[in-house]
Design an enzyme around this catalytic site. Structure first.
Site, PDB file in Angstrom:
ATOM      1  N   ASN A  55       0.716  -1.282  -0.146  1.00  0.00           N
ATOM      2  CA  ASN A  55      -0.014  -0.003   0.075  1.00  0.00           C
ATOM      3  C   ASN A  55       0.624   1.278  -0.142  1.00  0.00           C
ATOM      4  O   ASN A  55       0.815   1.971   0.927  1.00  0.00           O
ATOM      5  CB  ASN A  55      -1.007  -0.156   1.329  1.00  0.00           C
ATOM      6  CG  ASN A  55      -0.347  -0.046   2.431  1.00  0.00           C
ATOM      7  OD1 ASN A  55       0.895  -0.370   2.462  1.00  0.00           O
ATOM      8  ND2 ASN A  55      -0.877   0.107   3.513  1.00  0.00           N
ATOM      9  N   HIS A  92       8.922  -3.073 -22.797  1.00  0.00           N
ATOM     10  CA  HIS A  92       9.544  -1.958 -22.146  1.00  0.00           C
ATOM     11  C   HIS A  92       9.132  -1.848 -20.752  1.00  0.00           C
ATOM     12  O   HIS A  92       7.850  -1.472 -20.418  1.00  0.00           O
ATOM     13  CB  HIS A  92       8.897  -0.763 -22.863  1.00  0.00           C
ATOM     14  CG  HIS A  92       9.270  -0.622 -24.315  1.00  0.00           C
ATOM     15  ND1 HIS A  92       8.621   0.485 -25.085  1.00  0.00           N
ATOM     16  CD2 HIS A  92      10.345  -0.938 -25.194  1.00  0.00           C
ATOM     17  CE1 HIS A  92       9.315   0.435 -26.296  1.00  0.00           C
ATOM     18  NE2 HIS A  92      10.184  -0.452 -26.293  1.00  0.00           N
ATOM     19  N   GLU A  93       9.963  -2.314 -20.031  1.00  0.00           N
ATOM     20  CA  GLU A  93       9.690  -2.116 -18.480  1.00  0.00           C
ATOM     21  C   GLU A  93      10.409  -0.866 -18.235  1.00  0.00           C
ATOM     22  O   GLU A  93      11.599  -0.423 -18.353  1.00  0.00           O
ATOM     23  CB  GLU A  93      10.275  -3.141 -17.509  1.00  0.00           C
ATOM     24  CG  GLU A  93      10.479  -2.756 -16.219  1.00  0.00           C
ATOM     25  CD  GLU A  93       8.918  -2.567 -15.543  1.00  0.00           C
ATOM     26  OE1 GLU A  93       8.162  -3.263 -15.653  1.00  0.00           O
ATOM     27  OE2 GLU A  93       8.764  -1.242 -15.116  1.00  0.00           O
ATOM     28  N   HIS A  96       1.035  -2.638 -18.737  1.00  0.00           N
ATOM     29  CA  HIS A  96       0.776  -3.049 -17.104  1.00  0.00           C
ATOM     30  C   HIS A  96       1.109  -1.834 -16.199  1.00  0.00           C
ATOM     31  O   HIS A  96       1.878  -0.845 -16.518  1.00  0.00           O
ATOM     32  CB  HIS A  96       2.093  -4.062 -17.206  1.00  0.00           C
ATOM     33  CG  HIS A  96       1.529  -5.404 -17.520  1.00  0.00           C
ATOM     34  ND1 HIS A  96       1.614  -6.694 -17.034  1.00  0.00           N
ATOM     35  CD2 HIS A  96       0.814  -5.635 -18.815  1.00  0.00           C
ATOM     36  CE1 HIS A  96       1.068  -7.721 -17.654  1.00  0.00           C
ATOM     37  NE2 HIS A  96       0.750  -7.235 -18.716  1.00  0.00           N
ATOM     38  N   GLU A 115      -0.116 -13.810 -12.516  1.00  0.00           N
ATOM     39  CA  GLU A 115       1.247 -14.005 -12.103  1.00  0.00           C
ATOM     40  C   GLU A 115       1.216 -14.249 -10.535  1.00  0.00           C
ATOM     41  O   GLU A 115       2.127 -14.650  -9.939  1.00  0.00           O
ATOM     42  CB  GLU A 115       1.977 -13.033 -12.462  1.00  0.00           C
ATOM     43  CG  GLU A 115       1.712 -11.304 -11.918  1.00  0.00           C
ATOM     44  CD  GLU A 115       2.293 -10.157 -12.744  1.00  0.00           C
ATOM     45  OE1 GLU A 115       2.720 -10.113 -13.674  1.00  0.00           O
ATOM     46  OE2 GLU A 115       2.563  -9.209 -11.783  1.00  0.00           O
TER      47      GLU A 115
HETATM   48  C1  NOJ Z   1       5.164  -6.808 -13.447  1.00  0.00           C
HETATM   49  C2  NOJ Z   1       4.305  -7.319 -14.836  1.00  0.00           C
HETATM   50  O1  NOJ Z   1       2.973  -7.335 -14.431  1.00  0.00           O
HETATM   51  C3  NOJ Z   1       5.014  -8.567 -15.061  1.00  0.00           C
HETATM   52  O2  NOJ Z   1       4.152  -9.089 -16.133  1.00  0.00           O
HETATM   53  C4  NOJ Z   1       6.299  -8.154 -15.522  1.00  0.00           C
HETATM   54  O3  NOJ Z   1       7.059  -9.624 -15.921  1.00  0.00           O
HETATM   55  C5  NOJ Z   1       7.194  -7.642 -14.636  1.00  0.00           C
HETATM   56  N1  NOJ Z   1       6.577  -6.570 -14.154  1.00  0.00           N
HETATM   57  C6  NOJ Z   1       8.594  -6.948 -15.293  1.00  0.00           C
HETATM   58  O4  NOJ Z   1       8.253  -5.929 -15.976  1.00  0.00           O
HETATM   59 CA    CA Z   2       1.887  -5.955 -12.371  1.00  0.00          CA
END
Ligand code: NOJ
Ligand code: CA
Length: 685
Positions: free
Chosen positions: A176, A397-398, A466, A491
């Site tokens: 949180n 793209h993270e 995401h 996940e």
């Molecule tokens: C969180 C995302 O929900 C997941 O799908 C992703 O693999 C990781 N972040 C890394 O970017």
């Molecule tokens: Ca996520």
């Protein structure tokens, strides 16, 4: 002064009233029952003793009607009817001579309304301290709620009476960052509510653009919910310049839960498609170099030498590889082969680009450049191999929530994608927003998310975002926004757990706003078989996993498990291979939030149907009636159903596959286990 508006079918009645002190108020009646009791409306402004709360007089009221049918670029149905009666109340604030318009649109399935600020002398630039829109509920309804938060929706839903939220609040929070700013009764939208006399109400917002996302604060004595906008670093909640308007506030109402799921009200309140050419926008079925990392076996990073890298300086070839980097050329080629063999459009590859060692939750400003691959990821070789197999790689793209860094690199990153045959990107915003003090759901980030989608369209790129703000139907206007996460997605089965009834709540909550990248298809339910250090258990039967391809609506569907596991269950995997990702028609067959959802969908451009049923803890028994099928037509059905002794906890992989002919006259009894489900494919003969 009062004014009434009636829905096209006469079932809903909206009453507008100006209270004695000139405060606008509305109420909503559904088939003679109170849906929303008289509720105040208005906005509190910063540095403004008067605000836009009271002392209004009605200058004018304008009624009109609208009825059209439009075709989405992709969707659950081929055509959508947009039919409403509109009432615009033009208000003038005494003494200040400021004009505020409240625009109501009353559909057969609910109400949308928004505040509009036309061009005027006395209200040009203004800053919102808080929006004060109330939703006064008629009684202590049952709610399916997420705790208020400015950054994440990645929680399990809690089902409780409104009066019980306060006591359950702390237990509902698992992470949180922005919790402190909420009272113990702040909840997120879409909020699903149900009354004891069988009225279902869904509260959310539509067309969230250039404004902060809304949560709701509950007064648990009166059951009045009130808007709570996301602040910026200064605590302000919205920077406005007339002419402008707020997003729509949406109230979907029915006495049949199925109608909540088939409602298109939120889409209808969004603007038509913004793009001339949409031929490049296509639904996607994909697999990914991904689950290995989520379960903690493979890594995104190339090396364990921490912290080892400074972007653009380190020669990665000089550092020691950790031997667990999943996005290596050989592994990616294996996935490409599997995708090609089984008819998948794409392979998502995460951890392909340098920077992961430095990031891992540290979120520095300059981490990723989105164009430099790790040394063991041969971009050209992979690109050409994928192309030769008719498969595309899904870009990843993270951003590490470093927004300026992403925006600085965005043109280069998208050009790089175009040059290398990528047409879709999964973007991610893990961590606290940089610049510090901004939140994922604030106006500043709402604008960023939309900027990224529109910019992607310039390059004919589709987006799967995401950790983005809750969706509000913007995919009508920007259909290259194929899907979002913004949810506790699959996940979490490997990262702390998901309640067994989650999939029966999602259609009534998160999915009301738009498609979800839920990443279903988990066939191995005991995660320790993959990684002895991860004792997670998938709280779902294997047939529930199949049904998700139907009950979780999305034009972007993943088969999230690893190829080796699918090889062991080719009989079940056939359903994932067969199932469509775009539809001409959808029938909600059975629905009750938290209990069960059964949906049938007709695959785009074919006569074939697919059915999915998911059940919560209690399981569910369906008596299916196929009268939605074309008469006098035979269908070859394959039924993938939980075995009699299946249970999500101790027997999740027990299933039965049966085949039979089906026509519009068939009746079928099927049983979904606790946390279970079934899936059916129906091929027209
Ligand atoms: C969180 C995302 O929900 C997941 O799908 C992703 O693999 C990781 N972040 C890394 O970017
Ligand atoms: Ca996520």
């Amino acid at each position: 002064m009062t004014k009434q508006l009636i829905s096209p079918d006469g079932n809903l009645k909206l009453n507008f009233e100006l209270l004695d002190n000139g405060t606008p108020s509305y109420s909503l009646i559904y088939r003679g029952k109170i849906a929303i009791k008289p509720s105040k409306m208005g906005l509190e402004l910063v540095n403004d003793s008067k605000s836009l709360l009271n002392d209004f007089i009605v200058m004018d009221s304008i009624e009109s009607s609208y009825n059209e049918t439009w075709k989405p670029v992709w969707g659950e149905v081929k055509e959508i009817r947009n039919n409403y009666n509109e009432l615009k109340i033009v208000l003038n604030q005494k003494g200040l001579e400021r004009t505020l318009i409240i625009c109501f649109r009353l559909f057969n399935d609910g109400l949308g309304f928004r505040y509009e600020f036309p061009t005027q002398k006395n209200l040009v630039y203004f800053v919102i301290k808080e929006e004060r829109t109330q939703f006064a509920m008629a009684n202590d309804m049952i709610a399916f709620w997420l705790p208020g938060d400015y950054d994440t929706q990645e929680y399990d839903y809690t089902e409780s009476r409104l009066s019980e939220i306060r006591n359950l609040f702390d237990g509902a929070v698992t992470d949180n960052p922005s919790q402190k700013q909420f009272s113990k009764t702040g909840v997120q939208t879409p909020l699903m509510l149900k009354s004891d006399d069988g009225i279902y109400i869904n509260l959310h917002e539509a067309a969230l653009l250039d404004y902060s996302a809304m949560s709701l604060d509950l007064d648990d004595k009166t059951f009045i919910l009130e808007t709570h906008l996301t602040p910026d670093a200064l605590g302000n909640k919205g920077y406005m310049q007339a002419p402008c308007h707020t997003p729509w506030r949406t109230i979907i109402v029915s006495d049949d839960a199925r109608n909540i799921l088939s409602s298109k009200l939120i889409l209808n309140l969004n603007e038509p498609c913004n793009y001339q050419d949409t031929s490049w926008i296509k639904p996607i079925k994909y697999i990914g170099v991904w689950w290995d990392m989520i379960i903690g076996k493979g890594t995104w990073a190339y090396t364990d030498e921490l912290p080892s890298v400074k972007l653009g300086i380190t020669d990665y070839k000089a550092v020691k590889p950790n031997g667990k980097h999943a996005a290596n050329t050989a592994n990616v080629k294996k996935y490409i082969d599997f995708a090609a063999k089984h008819g998948f459009d794409q392979v998502l590859v995460e951890g392909w680009n340098i920077g992961w060692e430095d990031w891992y939750g540290k979120s520095k400003d300059y981490v990723f450049d989105f164009v430099t691959p790790y040394p063991d990821f041969d971009l050209e070789e992979i690109r050409d191999y994928a192309k030769s197999k008719g498969v595309r790689i899904q870009m990843h793209h993270e951003t590490s929530a470093s927004i300026r860094n992403y925006e600085r690199h965005m043109d280069a990153a998208y050009s790089f994608m175009s040059e290398n045959n990528y047409n879709s990107v999964k973007s991610g915003y893990v961590g606290k927003i940089i610049p510090r003090g901004e939140y994922h759901y604030g106006q500043w980030m709402v604008n960023h998310f939309n900027y990224a989608v529109r910019k992607a369209a310039d390059y004919k790129i589709m987006v799967n975002a995401h950790e983005a703000v809750h969706p509000t139907g913007l995919h009508r206007t920007f259909p290259n926004l194929l899907a979002q996460e913004s949810v506790r997605a699959s996940e979490y089965h490997a990262l702390g757990g998901i309640k067994a009834n989650h999939s029966t709540v999602l259609p009534f909550t998160r999915i009301m706003g738009g498609p979800l990248d839920y990443t279903p298809g988990l066939f191995e339910t005991d995660i320790s078989k993959y990684n002895p250090n991860n004792n997670s258990h998938v709280n779902s039967t294997i047939c529930n996993q199949l049904a998700l391809y139907i009950t979780v609506y999305s034009p972007l569907q993943m088969a999230a498990d690893i190829p080796e596991t699918y090889e062991k269950y080719m009989d079940l995997f056939q359903f994932i291979k067969d199932v469509a990702v775009d539809w001409d028609d959808t029938k909600i067959l059975e629905a009750e939030p938290g209990r069960y959802v059964t949906i049938a969908r007709k695959a785009k451009g074919t006569d074939n149907w697919f059915i999915g049923c998911v059940a919560g803890e209690d399981g569910h028994e369906s008596t299916l009636n196929f009268d939605f099928l074309e008469k006098n037509k035979n269908f070859k059905a394959t039924i993938y159903c939980d075995a009699k002794d299946a249970h999500y906890k101790n027997n999740p992989q027990a299933y039965e596959i049966t085949r039979q002919g089906i026509t519009a006259d068939t009746e079928l009894k099927l049983k979904a286990a606790s946390g279970g489900g079934y899936a059916i494919s129906l091929f027209a003969e």
